[in-house]
Design a protein around this motif. Sequence first.
Motif, PDB file in Angstrom:
ATOM      1  N   VAL A 255      -2.870  29.853  10.092  1.00 57.34           N
ATOM      2  CA  VAL A 255      -3.213  28.453   9.855  1.00 57.34           C
ATOM      3  C   VAL A 255      -3.744  27.906  11.184  1.00 57.34           C
ATOM      4  CG1 VAL A 255      -1.533  28.171   7.995  1.00 57.34           C
ATOM      5  CG2 VAL A 255      -0.814  27.712  10.348  1.00 57.34           C
ATOM      6  N   PRO A 256      -4.460  26.751  11.172  1.00 53.82           N
ATOM      7  CA  PRO A 256      -5.042  26.249  12.423  1.00 53.82           C
ATOM      8  C   PRO A 256      -4.042  26.115  13.574  1.00 53.82           C
ATOM      9  CG  PRO A 256      -5.992  25.099  10.567  1.00 53.82           C
ATOM     10  CD  PRO A 256      -4.909  25.971   9.995  1.00 53.82           C
ATOM     11  N   THR A 257      -2.781  25.774  13.260  1.00 49.71           N
ATOM     12  CA  THR A 257      -1.775  25.636  14.328  1.00 49.71           C
ATOM     13  C   THR A 257      -1.645  26.936  15.131  1.00 49.71           C
ATOM     14  OG1 THR A 257      -0.584  23.969  13.052  1.00 49.71           O
ATOM     15  CG2 THR A 257       0.669  25.091  14.760  1.00 49.71           C
ATOM     16  N   PHE A 258      -1.795  28.094  14.479  1.00 53.53           N
ATOM     17  CA  PHE A 258      -1.729  29.371  15.216  1.00 53.53           C
ATOM     18  C   PHE A 258      -2.790  29.363  16.321  1.00 53.53           C
ATOM     19  CE2 PHE A 258       0.038  32.745  11.990  1.00 53.53           C
ATOM     20  CZ  PHE A 258       1.030  31.868  11.599  1.00 53.53           C
ATOM     21  N   TYR A 259      -3.981  28.916  15.950  1.00 51.20           N
ATOM     22  CA  TYR A 259      -5.099  29.002  16.892  1.00 51.20           C
ATOM     23  C   TYR A 259      -4.984  27.953  17.996  1.00 51.20           C
ATOM     24  CZ  TYR A 259      -6.769  32.403  13.616  1.00 51.20           C
ATOM     25  OH  TYR A 259      -6.846  33.531  12.837  1.00 51.20           O
ATOM     26  N   THR A 260      -4.523  26.743  17.663  1.00 50.76           N
ATOM     27  CA  THR A 260      -4.379  25.736  18.722  1.00 50.76           C
ATOM     28  C   THR A 260      -3.253  26.143  19.675  1.00 50.76           C
ATOM     29  OG1 THR A 260      -3.058  24.397  17.214  1.00 50.76           O
ATOM     30  CG2 THR A 260      -5.362  23.789  17.430  1.00 50.76           C
ATOM     31  N   ARG A 261      -2.196  26.733  19.138  1.00 55.28           N
ATOM     32  CA  ARG A 261      -1.101  27.186  20.017  1.00 55.28           C
ATOM     33  C   ARG A 261      -1.574  28.327  20.916  1.00 55.28           C
ATOM     34  NH1 ARG A 261       4.589  27.204  16.632  1.00 55.28           N
ATOM     35  NH2 ARG A 261       4.608  25.006  16.106  1.00 55.28           N
ATOM     36  N   LEU A 262      -2.363  29.227  20.379  1.00 60.59           N
ATOM     37  CA  LEU A 262      -2.859  30.334  21.214  1.00 60.59           C
ATOM     38  C   LEU A 262      -3.776  29.803  22.312  1.00 60.59           C
ATOM     39  CD1 LEU A 262      -3.558  33.199  18.637  1.00 60.59           C
ATOM     40  CD2 LEU A 262      -1.860  33.190  20.486  1.00 60.59           C
ATOM     41  N   LEU A 263      -4.587  28.791  21.942  1.00 59.25           N
ATOM     42  CA  LEU A 263      -5.478  28.213  22.962  1.00 59.25           C
ATOM     43  C   LEU A 263      -4.708  27.528  24.083  1.00 59.25           C
ATOM     44  CD1 LEU A 263      -8.396  26.824  20.762  1.00 59.25           C
ATOM     45  CD2 LEU A 263      -8.598  28.509  22.603  1.00 59.25           C
ATOM     46  N   ASP A 264      -3.509  27.046  23.757  1.00 61.59           N
ATOM     47  CA  ASP A 264      -2.673  26.412  24.787  1.00 61.59           C
ATOM     48  C   ASP A 264      -2.086  27.440  25.746  1.00 61.59           C
ATOM     49  OD1 ASP A 264      -3.028  23.887  23.913  1.00 61.59           O
ATOM     50  OD2 ASP A 264      -1.205  23.819  22.676  1.00 61.59           O
ATOM     51  N   LYS A 405      -6.712  13.589  -3.674  1.00 57.90           N
ATOM     52  CA  LYS A 405      -5.270  13.575  -3.972  1.00 57.90           C
ATOM     53  C   LYS A 405      -4.522  13.046  -2.747  1.00 57.90           C
ATOM     54  CE  LYS A 405      -5.724  18.462  -2.837  1.00 57.90           C
ATOM     55  NZ  LYS A 405      -5.863  19.807  -3.315  1.00 57.90           N
ATOM     56  N   ASP A 406      -3.406  12.403  -2.990  1.00 60.14           N
ATOM     57  CA  ASP A 406      -2.613  11.868  -1.881  1.00 60.14           C
ATOM     58  C   ASP A 406      -1.725  13.000  -1.366  1.00 60.14           C
ATOM     59  OD1 ASP A 406      -1.491  10.187  -0.071  1.00 60.14           O
ATOM     60  OD2 ASP A 406      -0.226   9.107  -1.511  1.00 60.14           O
ATOM     61  N   LEU A 407      -2.233  13.706  -0.386  1.00 59.38           N
ATOM     62  CA  LEU A 407      -1.573  14.918   0.107  1.00 59.38           C
ATOM     63  C   LEU A 407      -1.642  14.964   1.630  1.00 59.38           C
ATOM     64  CD1 LEU A 407      -0.687  18.023  -0.123  1.00 59.38           C
ATOM     65  CD2 LEU A 407      -3.115  18.523  -0.399  1.00 59.38           C
ATOM     66  N   ILE A 408      -0.549  15.403   2.248  1.00 60.34           N
ATOM     67  CA  ILE A 408      -0.548  15.609   3.698  1.00 60.34           C
ATOM     68  C   ILE A 408      -0.423  17.115   3.925  1.00 60.34           C
ATOM     69  CG2 ILE A 408       0.730  15.166   5.852  1.00 60.34           C
ATOM     70  CD1 ILE A 408       1.877  12.631   4.401  1.00 60.34           C
ATOM     71  N   ILE A 409      -1.218  17.673   4.834  1.00 62.10           N
ATOM     72  CA  ILE A 409      -1.044  19.092   5.175  1.00 62.10           C
ATOM     73  C   ILE A 409      -0.621  19.165   6.641  1.00 62.10           C
ATOM     74  CG2 ILE A 409      -2.060  21.394   5.237  1.00 62.10           C
ATOM     75  CD1 ILE A 409      -4.005  20.605   3.121  1.00 62.10           C
ATOM     76  N   SER A 410       0.595  19.612   6.840  1.00 58.91           N
ATOM     77  CA  SER A 410       1.182  19.636   8.172  1.00 58.91           C
ATOM     78  C   SER A 410       1.482  21.085   8.562  1.00 58.91           C
ATOM     79  CB  SER A 410       2.472  18.808   8.147  1.00 58.91           C
ATOM     80  OG  SER A 410       3.095  18.844   9.400  1.00 58.91           O
ATOM     81  N   GLY A 411       0.772  21.579   9.566  1.00 64.51           N
ATOM     82  CA  GLY A 411       0.977  22.973   9.991  1.00 64.51           C
ATOM     83  C   GLY A 411       0.777  23.950   8.845  1.00 64.51           C
ATOM     84  N   GLY A 412      -0.070  23.599   7.881  1.00 63.51           N
ATOM     85  CA  GLY A 412      -0.350  24.488   6.752  1.00 63.51           C
ATOM     86  C   GLY A 412       0.585  24.288   5.569  1.00 63.51           C
ATOM     87  N   TYR A 413       1.619  23.462   5.728  1.00 55.10           N
ATOM     88  CA  TYR A 413       2.505  23.160   4.595  1.00 55.10           C
ATOM     89  C   TYR A 413       2.053  21.871   3.922  1.00 55.10           C
ATOM     90  CZ  TYR A 413       6.042  26.565   6.099  1.00 55.10           C
ATOM     91  OH  TYR A 413       6.714  27.703   6.420  1.00 55.10           O
ATOM     92  N   ASN A 414       2.094  21.868   2.592  1.00 57.81           N
ATOM     93  CA  ASN A 414       1.694  20.667   1.857  1.00 57.81           C
ATOM     94  C   ASN A 414       2.886  19.752   1.635  1.00 57.81           C
ATOM     95  OD1 ASN A 414      -0.656  21.979   1.713  1.00 57.81           O
ATOM     96  ND2 ASN A 414      -0.884  21.884  -0.500  1.00 57.81           N
ATOM     97  N   PRO A 441      -0.545  16.591  17.334  1.00 53.38           N
ATOM     98  CA  PRO A 441      -1.180  17.541  18.256  1.00 53.38           C
ATOM     99  C   PRO A 441      -0.918  19.004  17.913  1.00 53.38           C
ATOM    100  CG  PRO A 441       0.649  16.384  19.317  1.00 53.38           C
ATOM    101  CD  PRO A 441       0.426  15.729  17.989  1.00 53.38           C
ATOM    102  N   ASP A 442       0.194  19.309  17.265  1.00 56.99           N
ATOM    103  CA  ASP A 442       0.530  20.709  16.961  1.00 56.99           C
ATOM    104  C   ASP A 442       0.252  21.035  15.492  1.00 56.99           C
ATOM    105  OD1 ASP A 442       1.566  23.286  17.345  1.00 56.99           O
ATOM    106  OD2 ASP A 442       3.621  22.652  16.898  1.00 56.99           O
ATOM    107  N   PHE A 443       0.644  20.145  14.593  1.00 57.26           N
ATOM    108  CA  PHE A 443       0.570  20.453  13.158  1.00 57.26           C
ATOM    109  C   PHE A 443      -0.696  19.924  12.482  1.00 57.26           C
ATOM    110  CE2 PHE A 443       5.396  20.323  13.662  1.00 57.26           C
ATOM    111  CZ  PHE A 443       5.498  21.703  13.755  1.00 57.26           C
ATOM    112  N   GLY A 444      -1.630  19.344  13.233  1.00 56.29           N
ATOM    113  CA  GLY A 444      -2.841  18.791  12.626  1.00 56.29           C
ATOM    114  C   GLY A 444      -2.576  17.415  12.060  1.00 56.29           C
ATOM    115  N   GLU A 445      -1.710  17.370  11.038  1.00 53.97           N
ATOM    116  CA  GLU A 445      -1.226  16.091  10.514  1.00 53.97           C
ATOM    117  C   GLU A 445       0.290  16.086  10.610  1.00 53.97           C
ATOM    118  OE1 GLU A 445      -3.293  14.116   6.833  1.00 53.97           O
ATOM    119  OE2 GLU A 445      -3.338  16.268   6.513  1.00 53.97           O
ATOM    120  N   GLY A 446       0.847  14.903  10.865  1.00 51.65           N
ATOM    121  CA  GLY A 446       2.302  14.762  10.881  1.00 51.65           C
ATOM    122  C   GLY A 446       2.683  13.630   9.933  1.00 51.65           C
TER     123      GLY A 446
END
Length: 510
Positions: A255-264, A405-414, A441-446
């Motif tokens: 998920v994108p968080t993997f890539y942002t964490r690796l970039l850090d 749809k009213d949905l939040i995606i946080s670190g790849g979890y819906n 900053p870590d999960f994309g959306e919180g």
Amino acid sequence: MNVLFDGLLKNKELDAKFAEIPSAGSSRIFTYQDLIDATGRFANALIDTGVQPGDRVAVQVEKSIEAIILYLAAVRIGAIFLPLNTAYTVSEIEYFLENASAKLFVCAPERKDEYNSLCKRLGIKLTTLGVRENSNTDAGELFASAQHADKEFDTVSRSEEDLAAILYTSGTTGRSKGAMLSHGNLLSNALVLKDYWHFSSSDILLHALPIFHTHGLFVATNTTLVAGSSLLFLPGFDADSIIEHLPSVSSMMGVPTFYTRLLDDPRLNQDLVKNVRLFVSGSAPLLAETHVEFEKRTGHRILERYGMTETNMNTSNPYDGERKAGTVGLPLPGVEMRVADAENGSLLTDGEVGVVEVRGPNVFSGYWKMPEKTKEEFREDGFFITGDLGNVDEDGYLKIVGRAKDLIISGGYNIYPKEVELLLDEQEGVLESAVIGVPHPDFGEGVVGILVAKPDYSLDENKILSNIRDKIARFKQPKRLIVIEQLPRNTMGKVQKNVLRDQYRNLLTN
Ligand code: MCA
Ligand code: AMP
């Protein structure tokens, strides 16, 4: 013929390897032959519990190769596999077990006491499966019974239309819906992804995703199996462990968080990934800047794809052609995709933004025991309405620009806000609430909860957070609660979440 089991495991080079690197203990290696034998043992052990073809086998266990073997064994006996997030609480699990009328529930050994009375009340057989870190750890009752079982098993025949799995996805009303996935849905998608992403028996996939969702279970595992690739199985995402193992793999999905964490991590560089041929991202939007930054650091253009629990994978950037940052690529072979007006369903062309609709062998047949819901989400010509908003560029690439749809995606979890709002509204002194996703900053959306107090009540953020702590999974719980005088509403009385998202957009990034 069992479409999914045979499709995934027949005619393999049987010495390709699955290596499991546990968080403690020493690593274990399984060849494909070991895997097939173990599915036979687990199949016999499952039959001994009384499970029959068509029964739902619900599973909430920690990640391990045995958990994958259990999935394959359930498919092999013609049962319907129902994986559940390890973060779910007892009350969340109760809904799934009851809604699916599960026959068997497999939980982690350390959680058995929590589930005993629930399973007794529902008349569901309960057994356990743990992680085998060494010969002294409790790997569970099912593991013990499989160890003594015969490896020979007459695979139960299943057709393309028969169900292989039910995966629950949250609903906008707060009630989760069980997406019914057939043998044909899962196998066809695995075969397409293997070819599209060029997976072969010479690949080694670094697997750090959870295995109770489509991404880790079907996209990563089924694609590996069908290609006869090897797999390096990590218990979860841990940057140190990923960095340690990247030099010995050919691919990773995350998920994108993997890539942002690796970039850090300053250790991420071109040399570290010199044996990797493919990085795939999905489950949530990958920021174009992450894509660009990752290429600068590693020389790799991450391949972004787009899918849903209900549909498996729909679109992907190409392997050989241009991988466009900020897009999710082209429809996969066999998948038809179109963009329609969200209100009236009329087709949109010329790059206009509308709701994305898909049709193909990958698309599920409906929601378990919810024919009305199913009907609402399909057009008459069989296209499934994804609820994602997007447009198609001049080269045919889809760009997801938002969600109907009213949905939040946080670190790849819906997370469906309604479920959290219902819980917040029950708290003492709360008049009403609105749950929104803001940049994290870590999960994309919180998740953030906006509360309005009843007259003469003053609300305590920490007290409310501690009250809901055991009620829903931690990842769904608001990172912050904010109390305001009244919720902004439009002339129809609908809460204007866009106004709230705008107002609190910096709340979790500052
Ligand atoms: C953990 N926490 C989270 C999340 N994960 N909060 C919000 N969002 C999250 N995703 C919280 C925990 O509750 C805990 O809070 C604290 O963060 C640390 O938990 P920990 O488990 O240590 O976190 P982690 O191991 O660093 O996990 C972060 C993660 C993980 C690696 C990004 O969430 C993950 O593996 N996500 C992948 C999800 C995935 O596979 N999605 C695919 C769905 P506290 O300390 O307060 O208790 S399938 C799908 O979407 C479709 C089909 C598709 O296209 O793929
Ligand atoms: P789930 O319900 O867990 O299957 O999540 C599916 C949703 O994840 C989709 O409807 C999209 O909103 C989102 N999603 C998956 N992949 C991507 C992606 N690459 N970019 C943006 N959103 C995505």
